[in-house]
Design a protein around this motif. Sequence first.
Motif, short mmCIF file in Angstrom:
data_model
loop_
_atom_site.label_atom_id
_atom_site.label_comp_id
_atom_site.label_asym_id
_atom_site.label_seq_id
_atom_site.Cartn_x
_atom_site.Cartn_y
_atom_site.Cartn_z
N ASP A 90 0.82 -1.21 0.00
CA ASP A 90 0.00 0.00 0.00
C ASP A 90 0.86 1.27 0.00
O ASP A 90 0.32 2.37 0.00
N ASN A 92 2.22 2.77 2.20
CA ASN A 92 2.11 3.59 3.40
C ASN A 92 3.10 3.20 4.48
O ASN A 92 3.26 3.90 5.47
N GLU A 208 -0.54 10.48 2.24
CA GLU A 208 -1.57 10.56 1.20
C GLU A 208 -2.84 11.27 1.68
O GLU A 208 -3.71 11.60 0.87
N HIS A 209 -2.95 11.48 3.02
CA HIS A 209 -4.13 12.16 3.55
C HIS A 209 -3.90 13.65 3.77
O HIS A 209 -4.70 14.30 4.43
N PRO A 223 -4.91 18.98 1.08
CA PRO A 223 -4.94 17.55 0.74
C PRO A 223 -3.71 17.19 -0.09
O PRO A 223 -3.05 18.07 -0.64
N PRO A 226 -4.99 13.59 -5.38
CA PRO A 226 -5.25 12.17 -5.69
C PRO A 226 -4.58 11.81 -7.01
O PRO A 226 -4.82 12.45 -8.03
N LEU A 227 -3.73 10.79 -6.98
CA LEU A 227 -2.95 10.42 -8.17
C LEU A 227 -3.36 9.05 -8.67
O LEU A 227 -3.71 8.18 -7.89
N GLU A 228 -3.28 8.88 -9.99
CA GLU A 228 -3.57 7.56 -10.55
C GLU A 228 -2.51 6.56 -10.11
O GLU A 228 -2.80 5.42 -9.78
N ASP A 229 -1.26 6.97 -10.15
CA ASP A 229 -0.17 6.06 -9.83
C ASP A 229 0.84 6.73 -8.92
O ASP A 229 1.25 7.85 -9.17
N LEU A 294 -0.91 23.40 -9.87
CA LEU A 294 -1.46 24.34 -8.88
C LEU A 294 -2.92 24.64 -9.22
O LEU A 294 -3.76 24.78 -8.33
N GLN A 295 -3.20 24.76 -10.51
CA GLN A 295 -4.59 24.97 -10.93
C GLN A 295 -5.45 23.78 -10.51
O GLN A 295 -6.57 23.95 -10.03
N PHE A 297 -4.91 21.92 -7.96
CA PHE A 297 -5.11 22.04 -6.51
C PHE A 297 -6.24 23.01 -6.19
O PHE A 297 -7.02 22.78 -5.27
N GLU A 299 -8.82 23.65 -8.14
CA GLU A 299 -10.08 22.98 -8.48
C GLU A 299 -10.43 21.90 -7.46
O GLU A 299 -11.60 21.65 -7.17
N LEU A 300 -9.40 21.29 -6.90
CA LEU A 300 -9.61 20.22 -5.93
C LEU A 300 -10.20 20.72 -4.62
O LEU A 300 -10.93 20.00 -3.94
N THR A 301 -9.86 21.96 -4.26
CA THR A 301 -10.16 22.40 -2.90
C THR A 301 -11.06 23.62 -2.79
O THR A 301 -11.65 23.84 -1.72
N SER B 186 -5.56 2.45 -6.27
CA SER B 186 -5.62 3.91 -6.44
C SER B 186 -7.08 4.36 -6.46
O SER B 186 -7.89 3.85 -7.23
N VAL B 219 -12.18 16.24 -9.99
CA VAL B 219 -12.15 15.70 -8.63
C VAL B 219 -12.15 16.86 -7.65
O VAL B 219 -11.55 17.91 -7.88
N PHE B 220 -12.89 16.68 -6.56
CA PHE B 220 -12.97 17.67 -5.50
C PHE B 220 -12.79 16.96 -4.17
O PHE B 220 -13.21 15.82 -4.00
N LEU B 307 -3.36 32.69 -9.70
CA LEU B 307 -2.92 32.01 -10.93
C LEU B 307 -3.50 32.79 -12.09
O LEU B 307 -4.69 32.75 -12.35
#
Lengths: 308, 308
Positions: A90, A92, A208-209, A223, A226-229, A294-295, A297, A299-301, B186, B219-220, B307
Amino acid sequence: MSKLLIVGTVAFDAIETPFGKTDKILGGAGTYIGLAASQFGINSNIVSVVGGDFPEDYLEMLQDKNIETTGIEIVKEGKTFFWSGKYHNDLNSRDTLETQLNVLAEFNPIVPEDYKDAEVVMLGNLHPSVQMSVIEQMSTKPKLIVLDTMNFWMDNTLEDLLEVISKVDVITINDEEARQLSNEYSLVKAAQKIHEMGPKYVVIKKGEHGALLFNDENVFFAPALPLEDVYDPTGAGDTFAGGFVGYLSQTKDFSFENMKNAIIHGSNLASFCVEKFGTERMENLTKKEVYTRLQQFKELTQFDIELS
Amino acid sequence: MSKLLIVGTVAFDAIETPFGKTDKILGGAGTYIGLAASQFGINSNIVSVVGGDFPEDYLEMLQDKNIETTGIEIVKEGKTFFWSGKYHNDLNSRDTLETQLNVLAEFNPIVPEDYKDAEVVMLGNLHPSVQMSVIEQMSTKPKLIVLDTMNFWMDNTLEDLLEVISKVDVITINDEEARQLSNEYSLVKAAQKIHEMGPKYVVIKKGEHGALLFNDENVFFAPALPLEDVYDPTGAGDTFAGGFVGYLSQTKDFSFENMKNAIIHGSNLASFCVEKFGTERMENLTKKEVYTRLQQFKELTQFDIELS
């Protein structure tokens, strides 16, 4: 422009993850911190020690990124610090397979004359007495001292560690270590207790958290993207710290509000670090890639609830 | 105003955590979802079943909060579903001590006539054939169907589960369950695979580590609010879901952008749920408390990197 003084290992790593394994490659906290901080166009210098076996090419690569290496002592007859580890499925957790301290065993850090007035000092994870020695060598009180540490020093050199913790402005530490150091399970309470040990700001890294930033009254959370790999977590925490201090050195604004941005920059850079083995991704990172992420990030938050 | 149809258990719980234990108290997914959704001043109705032992007071409490209970069948000669569990010290895992299905064993959901045209349907964690029956009873195609489920149904009724998953717009599921359902470690890849099973939106709940919202390209992330004390995690996931659907019912905007806000509202309400045992905190929550904590969520997550 601010000067950033970094103290940390410059080393060889051999890494095994479920996705592959490496021979001896470039590693070390000082290296990862320096590479991340170099994204911010600042002056930096790494205080460290390597052996005669350390390739000149690696030093040149750092210099090409405007990272000064005059603080890296070369012990010609010695061997460079070596760590090898194997990650579990995992990613971790990991087992250390081998640690050869080599020249690190008798490391006596020497701060270069022209960095004794550095505005920002980043104390990478090392023996607390080494970290303390760097603080004591400064001729001018730094505007910001950031300390990273780990459970090994809590187990073995707690008194030294508490002394250096009392001298710094920011501590970065992972969640389990924060619990160990404070004897509190709640991270909010842990941060309060660690705050009382000296640092005005407490950064708790949750891998990862994500990561939490506390001062005595506020809390901010970034956060992990979140990555695919994820191929190799090695150096992610140091890259995070390097992005954090690099951005603060560049902007010279050490307010809580600006530290939020610094935490985001650190998380952003750490998200690249784990995408390839060792330092490879960080060595070849472009400004455009950093900006685009960064963009992501944002959108993510970022959300848009109106609170009048 | 939108109508929200909820299907979920209305039950008795007995809970033990490191901070105390309760006798038989009010619980159930339908209850927690309803209480959270009631914060948004919408019309809602819970489809469920209870026994003759279920106190009239509990039904009145729900009605006082403008939650209709005409969908709650009362089987006079039967007993209400009962669950008891004990949480481990870190509150992240628990053992089930006892489960008495009672009237739930033969639950045949009946959607009230005046809710067969509800715009939003929330299918709480239940047997997938019960969830499917509710979908089939709708006279008008709902604008949004949200499904919550758990690993038990993956282990025991996977075919039924996959069929109902293919009919819904949003699935909420925890991280381990997402991995089990998709066979991907993942979470990004897991969300992609689950997306291909039908749901346009995938919400992955990570407990104290927050929640992720995915559609096919975005993703959010919403963190959980770091709390000094957590007394009882029971119902937090359902409260999160209730806040999510409650806000969407109120605003009638089912875009990804608005779902971000819905996720924040869900996380916000869940942060209250865990502060006391059972439904106590949710029964007594004020608009002012909710609003103040939304401000904390903004401070926790919003930053100001320009940005251009």
